[in-house]
Motif scaffolding. Structure first.
Motif, PDB file in Angstrom:
ATOM      1  N   ALA A   1      26.541  30.108   3.504  1.00 63.90           N
ATOM      2  CA  ALA A   1      25.240  29.853   2.880  1.00 63.90           C
ATOM      3  C   ALA A   1      24.824  30.982   1.944  1.00 63.90           C
ATOM      4  O   ALA A   1      23.921  30.820   1.116  1.00 63.90           O
ATOM      5  N   GLU A   2      25.493  32.129   2.043  1.00 65.91           N
ATOM      6  CA  GLU A   2      25.186  33.255   1.151  1.00 65.91           C
ATOM      7  C   GLU A   2      25.646  32.981  -0.289  1.00 65.91           C
ATOM      8  O   GLU A   2      25.319  33.761  -1.191  1.00 65.91           O
ATOM      9  N   LYS A   3      26.396  31.917  -0.476  1.00 65.50           N
ATOM     10  CA  LYS A   3      26.879  31.570  -1.813  1.00 65.50           C
ATOM     11  C   LYS A   3      25.743  31.542  -2.829  1.00 65.50           C
ATOM     12  O   LYS A   3      25.940  31.865  -4.007  1.00 65.50           O
ATOM     13  N   TRP A   4      24.556  31.181  -2.392  1.00 70.48           N
ATOM     14  CA  TRP A   4      23.424  30.998  -3.296  1.00 70.48           C
ATOM     15  C   TRP A   4      22.566  32.266  -3.424  1.00 70.48           C
ATOM     16  O   TRP A   4      21.545  32.258  -4.104  1.00 70.48           O
ATOM     17  N   LEU A   5      23.000  33.328  -2.773  1.00 70.55           N
ATOM     18  CA  LEU A   5      22.247  34.577  -2.836  1.00 70.55           C
ATOM     19  C   LEU A   5      22.855  35.515  -3.877  1.00 70.55           C
ATOM     20  O   LEU A   5      24.016  35.399  -4.249  1.00 70.55           O
ATOM     21  N   LYS A   6      22.059  36.457  -4.328  1.00 75.25           N
ATOM     22  CA  LYS A   6      22.524  37.420  -5.319  1.00 75.25           C
ATOM     23  C   LYS A   6      23.119  38.652  -4.633  1.00 75.25           C
ATOM     24  O   LYS A   6      22.781  38.982  -3.499  1.00 75.25           O
ATOM     25  N   TYR A   7      24.005  39.336  -5.349  1.00 78.61           N
ATOM     26  CA  TYR A   7      24.607  40.578  -4.868  1.00 78.61           C
ATOM     27  C   TYR A   7      23.502  41.589  -4.546  1.00 78.61           C
ATOM     28  O   TYR A   7      22.532  41.687  -5.296  1.00 78.61           O
ATOM     29  N   PRO A   8      23.564  42.328  -3.413  1.00 79.79           N
ATOM     30  CA  PRO A   8      24.665  42.385  -2.446  1.00 79.79           C
ATOM     31  C   PRO A   8      24.461  41.482  -1.235  1.00 79.79           C
ATOM     32  O   PRO A   8      25.168  41.616  -0.243  1.00 79.79           O
ATOM     33  N   LEU A   9      23.495  40.585  -1.288  1.00 75.23           N
ATOM     34  CA  LEU A   9      23.175  39.742  -0.133  1.00 75.23           C
ATOM     35  C   LEU A   9      24.228  38.672   0.138  1.00 75.23           C
ATOM     36  O   LEU A   9      24.152  37.984   1.150  1.00 75.23           O
ATOM     37  N   ASP A  10      25.204  38.554  -0.756  1.00 74.29           N
ATOM     38  CA  ASP A  10      26.264  37.556  -0.577  1.00 74.29           C
ATOM     39  C   ASP A  10      27.560  38.181  -0.076  1.00 74.29           C
ATOM     40  O   ASP A  10      28.647  37.637  -0.264  1.00 74.29           O
ATOM     41  N   ALA A  11      27.474  39.336   0.583  1.00 74.31           N
ATOM     42  CA  ALA A  11      28.668  40.119   0.949  1.00 74.31           C
ATOM     43  C   ALA A  11      29.660  39.342   1.813  1.00 74.31           C
ATOM     44  O   ALA A  11      30.872  39.389   1.577  1.00 74.31           O
ATOM     45  N   HIS A  12      29.174  38.619   2.828  1.00 75.75           N
ATOM     46  CA  HIS A  12      30.083  37.876   3.706  1.00 75.75           C
ATOM     47  C   HIS A  12      30.787  36.751   2.943  1.00 75.75           C
ATOM     48  O   HIS A  12      31.991  36.530   3.112  1.00 75.75           O
ATOM     49  N   TYR A  13      30.021  36.070   2.112  1.00 72.00           N
ATOM     50  CA  TYR A  13      30.606  34.971   1.335  1.00 72.00           C
ATOM     51  C   TYR A  13      31.660  35.497   0.362  1.00 72.00           C
ATOM     52  O   TYR A  13      32.738  34.912   0.220  1.00 72.00           O
ATOM     53  N   ARG A  14      31.364  36.615  -0.304  1.00 73.11           N
ATOM     54  CA  ARG A  14      32.315  37.181  -1.268  1.00 73.11           C
ATOM     55  C   ARG A  14      33.633  37.555  -0.597  1.00 73.11           C
ATOM     56  O   ARG A  14      34.694  37.411  -1.176  1.00 73.11           O
ATOM     57  N   ALA A  15      33.556  38.036   0.645  1.00 73.15           N
ATOM     58  CA  ALA A  15      34.784  38.378   1.371  1.00 73.15           C
ATOM     59  C   ALA A  15      35.615  37.123   1.655  1.00 73.15           C
ATOM     60  O   ALA A  15      36.850  37.155   1.571  1.00 73.15           O
ATOM     61  N   ILE A  16      34.949  36.034   1.979  1.00 75.55           N
ATOM     62  CA  ILE A  16      35.662  34.783   2.284  1.00 75.55           C
ATOM     63  C   ILE A  16      36.443  34.282   1.079  1.00 75.55           C
ATOM     64  O   ILE A  16      37.585  33.812   1.209  1.00 75.55           O
ATOM     65  N   VAL A  17      35.863  34.404  -0.126  1.00 74.80           N
ATOM     66  CA  VAL A  17      36.488  33.801  -1.318  1.00 74.80           C
ATOM     67  C   VAL A  17      36.972  34.859  -2.320  1.00 74.80           C
ATOM     68  O   VAL A  17      37.216  34.538  -3.489  1.00 74.80           O
ATOM     69  N   HIS A  18      37.153  36.087  -1.879  1.00 70.53           N
ATOM     70  CA  HIS A  18      37.590  37.138  -2.806  1.00 70.53           C
ATOM     71  C   HIS A  18      39.063  36.948  -3.160  1.00 70.53           C
ATOM     72  O   HIS A  18      39.922  36.877  -2.288  1.00 70.53           O
ATOM     73  N   LYS A  19      39.361  36.881  -4.438  1.00 71.12           N
ATOM     74  CA  LYS A  19      40.725  36.572  -4.880  1.00 71.12           C
ATOM     75  C   LYS A  19      41.725  37.689  -4.601  1.00 71.12           C
ATOM     76  O   LYS A  19      42.933  37.435  -4.523  1.00 71.12           O
ATOM     77  N   ASN A  20      41.251  38.930  -4.449  1.00 72.01           N
ATOM     78  CA  ASN A  20      42.163  40.051  -4.226  1.00 72.01           C
ATOM     79  C   ASN A  20      42.411  40.360  -2.754  1.00 72.01           C
ATOM     80  O   ASN A  20      43.238  41.211  -2.430  1.00 72.01           O
ATOM     81  N   LEU A  21      41.686  39.693  -1.875  1.00 72.29           N
ATOM     82  CA  LEU A  21      41.904  39.887  -0.442  1.00 72.29           C
ATOM     83  C   LEU A  21      42.880  38.822   0.062  1.00 72.29           C
ATOM     84  O   LEU A  21      42.730  37.641  -0.249  1.00 72.29           O
ATOM     85  N   ASN A  22      43.864  39.249   0.841  1.00 77.31           N
ATOM     86  CA  ASN A  22      44.936  38.345   1.269  1.00 77.31           C
ATOM     87  C   ASN A  22      45.150  38.276   2.777  1.00 77.31           C
ATOM     88  O   ASN A  22      45.636  37.274   3.285  1.00 77.31           O
ATOM     89  N   TYR A  23      44.788  39.354   3.463  1.00 75.43           N
ATOM     90  CA  TYR A  23      45.054  39.413   4.898  1.00 75.43           C
ATOM     91  C   TYR A  23      43.742  39.463   5.677  1.00 75.43           C
ATOM     92  O   TYR A  23      42.748  40.009   5.213  1.00 75.43           O
ATOM     93  N   ILE A  24      43.789  38.899   6.852  1.00 72.12           N
ATOM     94  CA  ILE A  24      42.593  38.808   7.678  1.00 72.12           C
ATOM     95  C   ILE A  24      42.985  39.121   9.115  1.00 72.12           C
ATOM     96  O   ILE A  24      44.081  38.770   9.561  1.00 72.12           O
ATOM     97  N   TRP A  25      42.112  39.822   9.809  1.00 75.02           N
ATOM     98  CA  TRP A  25      42.285  39.942  11.246  1.00 75.02           C
ATOM     99  C   TRP A  25      40.931  39.773  11.904  1.00 75.02           C
ATOM    100  O   TRP A  25      39.905  40.143  11.359  1.00 75.02           O
TER     101      TRP A  25
END
Length: 277
Positions: free
Chosen positions: A218-242
């Motif tokens: 739901a943070e998709k509709w918020l402005k930086y930096p309030l969208d931090a969790h959403y940006r991590a989910i769809v960040h193109k340079n992040l590849n690995y998750i634990w």
């Protein structure tokens, strides 16, 4: 504890070479045996034991001259102790709370990759089980504090990127720099009920974790930096998750749920570009 410290000092007193990679095979074997013993005990007594050994070693360091063989080796040993794995404790923790951890992890990964596909990203997230240790440690840390935060010290800012990076690297997690980013950390907790006579509470935990994930989305509709969790989910340079969880069973006084147990689930997700070897 004293026996371990005495045995370590004996090992260090027999070392004739300065650098870790120059140690003789028998010396490496002895140190590895010591680490395995500490890891085995720590998986029963938890972080308290690990941190106690580290603290005792730091007391020894204060009484040793720097730039000596003994100082170097005890310092290196503390680095190794910080990298101890808690997989046995973590899996038992989930089992004791009636959770099928693999199902929960698979759902979490699926939700991430569905979001990435909808975002037209070609690189799906991949789990690296070697790194789950950091996620579980931080989930458990927050559960013990009864809060969810990123603070590595009492005086830290809410999200101190450099401190978190150092914390990762102390645990042998070093992510490559890609377009100015290396890693990210997302946290939250939620509560759920499970019937007392249920042998498995996985579905209830999955529903609670999905509510956390939906909140991140739901943070998709918020402005930086309030969208931090959403940006991590769809960040193109992040590849690995634990990902890992901690569960806390708590008391409740709701008569409507008198036949239910009440739980809080603490979730930590760590993201990484690629892991340096």
């Amino acid at each position: 504890m004293k026996k371990i410290i005495i045995s370590l000092l004996f090992i260090f007193s027999t070392v004739n070479l300065t650098f870790w990679f120059e140690l003789e095979r028998k010396e490496i074997v002895e140190i590895n045996k010591t680490i395995r013993k500490i890891e085995k005990t720590a998986n029963v007594l938890w972080f308290y034991y690990r941190d106690l050994v580290i603290a005792e070693n730091e007391v020894i360091l204060r009484n040793i001259v720097k730039d000596t063989k003994s100082y170097f080796l005890i310092e290196e040993l503390n680095k190794r102790i910080k990298q101890i794995k808690f997989f046995d404790f973590a899996k038992n923790h989930a089992k004791e709370n009636k959770i099928d951890l693999e199902k929960l992890k698979q759902n979490w990964l699926t939700w991430h990759n569905e979001a990435r596909n909808n975002h037209k990203l070609k690189n799906n997230y991949i789990y690296d089980d070697r790194l789950d240790n950091t996620a579980f440690e931080w989930s458990y840390n927050n559960m013990e504090k009864w809060v969810m935060d990123h603070k590595r010290t009492e005086n830290s800012d809410y999200y101190n990127y450099n401190e978190i990076e150092s914390w990762f690297q102390e645990r042998w997690v070093k992510c490559s720099v890609v377009n100015g980013i290396t890693s990210s950390e997302s946290l939250w907790y939620h509560s759920y009920y499970c019937k007392k006579n249920n042998l498995d509470c996985t579905s209830e935990a999955i529903k609670a974790s999905k509510q956390i994930f939906d909140m991140f989305m739901a943070e998709k509709w918020l402005k930086y930096p309030l969208d931090a969790h959403y940006r991590a989910i769809v960040h193109k340079n992040l590849n690995y998750i634990w990902f890992w969880i901690s569960i806390k069973k708590e008391n409740h006084n709701y008569l409507t749920y008198k036949d239910y147990d009440y739980y809080k689930i603490y979730i930590t997700t760590h993201y990484c570009t690629s892991i340096k070897k």
